[in-house]
Design a protein around this motif. Structure first.
Motif, PDB file in Angstrom:
ATOM      1  N   ASP A  44       2.324 111.793  57.942  1.00 56.62           N
ATOM      2  CA  ASP A  44       2.025 110.410  57.553  1.00 56.62           C
ATOM      3  C   ASP A  44       1.334 110.346  56.197  1.00 56.62           C
ATOM      4  OD1 ASP A  44       3.034 109.398  59.976  1.00 56.62           O
ATOM      5  OD2 ASP A  44       1.112 109.786  60.994  1.00 56.62           O
ATOM      6  N   ASP A  45       1.673 109.308  55.423  1.00 55.92           N
ATOM      7  CA  ASP A  45       0.984 109.068  54.156  1.00 55.92           C
ATOM      8  C   ASP A  45      -0.495 108.824  54.429  1.00 55.92           C
ATOM      9  OD1 ASP A  45       3.517 109.208  53.184  1.00 55.92           O
ATOM     10  OD2 ASP A  45       3.628 107.133  52.472  1.00 55.92           O
ATOM     11  N   GLY A  46      -1.361 109.420  53.606  1.00 59.71           N
ATOM     12  CA  GLY A  46      -2.800 109.224  53.745  1.00 59.71           C
ATOM     13  C   GLY A  46      -3.452 110.150  54.758  1.00 59.71           C
ATOM     14  N   SER A  47      -2.684 110.963  55.439  1.00 68.59           N
ATOM     15  CA  SER A  47      -3.247 111.870  56.447  1.00 68.59           C
ATOM     16  C   SER A  47      -3.619 113.210  55.820  1.00 68.59           C
ATOM     17  CB  SER A  47      -2.230 112.087  57.570  1.00 68.59           C
ATOM     18  OG  SER A  47      -1.102 112.802  57.078  1.00 68.59           O
ATOM     19  N   MET A  48      -4.338 114.013  56.595  1.00 69.89           N
ATOM     20  CA  MET A  48      -4.670 115.377  56.185  1.00 69.89           C
ATOM     21  C   MET A  48      -3.636 116.310  56.799  1.00 69.89           C
ATOM     22  SD  MET A  48      -7.259 114.902  54.262  1.00 69.89           S
ATOM     23  CE  MET A  48      -7.829 116.589  53.980  1.00 69.89           C
ATOM     24  N   ALA A  49      -3.263 117.349  56.036  1.00 68.23           N
ATOM     25  CA  ALA A  49      -2.267 118.294  56.526  1.00 68.23           C
ATOM     26  C   ALA A  49      -2.571 119.686  55.994  1.00 68.23           C
ATOM     27  CB  ALA A  49      -0.863 117.862  56.099  1.00 68.23           C
ATOM     28  N   THR A  50      -2.040 120.667  56.674  1.00 67.66           N
ATOM     29  CA  THR A  50      -2.123 122.046  56.201  1.00 67.66           C
ATOM     30  C   THR A  50      -0.783 122.378  55.551  1.00 67.66           C
ATOM     31  OG1 THR A  50      -3.655 122.646  57.969  1.00 67.66           O
ATOM     32  CG2 THR A  50      -2.501 124.448  56.855  1.00 67.66           C
ATOM     33  N   VAL A  51      -0.842 122.734  54.280  1.00 63.73           N
ATOM     34  CA  VAL A  51       0.366 122.961  53.495  1.00 63.73           C
ATOM     35  C   VAL A  51       0.375 124.392  52.972  1.00 63.73           C
ATOM     36  CG1 VAL A  51       1.567 122.319  51.370  1.00 63.73           C
ATOM     37  CG2 VAL A  51       0.589 120.551  52.807  1.00 63.73           C
TER      38      VAL A  51
END
Length: 199
Positions: free
Chosen positions: A89-96
């Protein structure tokens, strides 16, 4: 003033102007020949995993824009092997996880003075231009000539990263540096190979 004296005055002024231009030409030519010294560097492939803020994830173009913890904004393509892009989702935190090329430019400082330079950088807010360009300083913490490996740490701290010198140019660079040297690094992010919502 007669026409003849006016002509003589104009002629003298013109002659003086030509002399002035002629005298300044060598300086201009000399300054035109000054060239900045090019930065020589060697490049290493690297893989980075970071917890980032997702600015936008586009499933049609398969690109993701995200902000790193240091404030740098990256827009990268996503590898075809990544199947869960629509779950981000836009604006979310993620592990990339993404691949990048790290280029170490010619030495900025050597020896004990570089240790002081590193201390000066600790705790300082990085320059915004440097952040946007992916430019930073690295302190050499280990050189293994038998294995052709160099270990470095970001000037502001963080994990130690080790790179293998698998070409003649990289191996030549290793012979010129020692522990404590400070080099300038540049990153060129390439592609996202893994992405998942942060837990």
């Amino acid at each position: 003033m007669t026409i003849r004296s006016m002509k003589m005055t104009a002629g003298a002024s013109l002659f003086a102007a030509v002399l002035a231009i002629g005298a300044s030409l060598p300086e201009r030519q000399a300054s035109a020949q000054v060239r900045p010294v090019p930065r020589e560097g060697v490049a290493f492939n690297d893989v980075v995993t970071q917890r980032v803020k997702i600015e936008s994830a586009d499933t049609e173009s398969r690109t993701v824009a995200f902000t790193l913890p240091n404030g740098q904004l990256l827009i990268l393509p996503v590898a075809d092997s990544v199947k869960n892009l629509d779950a981000i989702d836009d604006g979310s935190m993620a592990t990339v996880t993404y691949s990048e090329v790290v280029t170490m430019l010619n030495l900025r400082q050597k020896g004990p003075g570089s240790q002081l330079a590193r201390k000066d950088q600790m705790g300082q807010t990085p320059n915004q231009t440097d952040v946007e360009a992916g430019r930073f300083t690295l302190t050499v913490v280990g050189v293994d000539l038998t294995k052709n490996m160099v270990s470095v740490i970001d000037g502001r701290g963080g994990p130690v990263r080790t790179y293998k010198a698998n070409s003649i140019a990289k191996q030549d660079m290793l012979k010129k540096i020692k522990v404590g040297d400070v080099v300038i690094g540049m990153t060129t992010p390439l592609m996202i190979t893994s992405i998942s919502p942060a837990r």
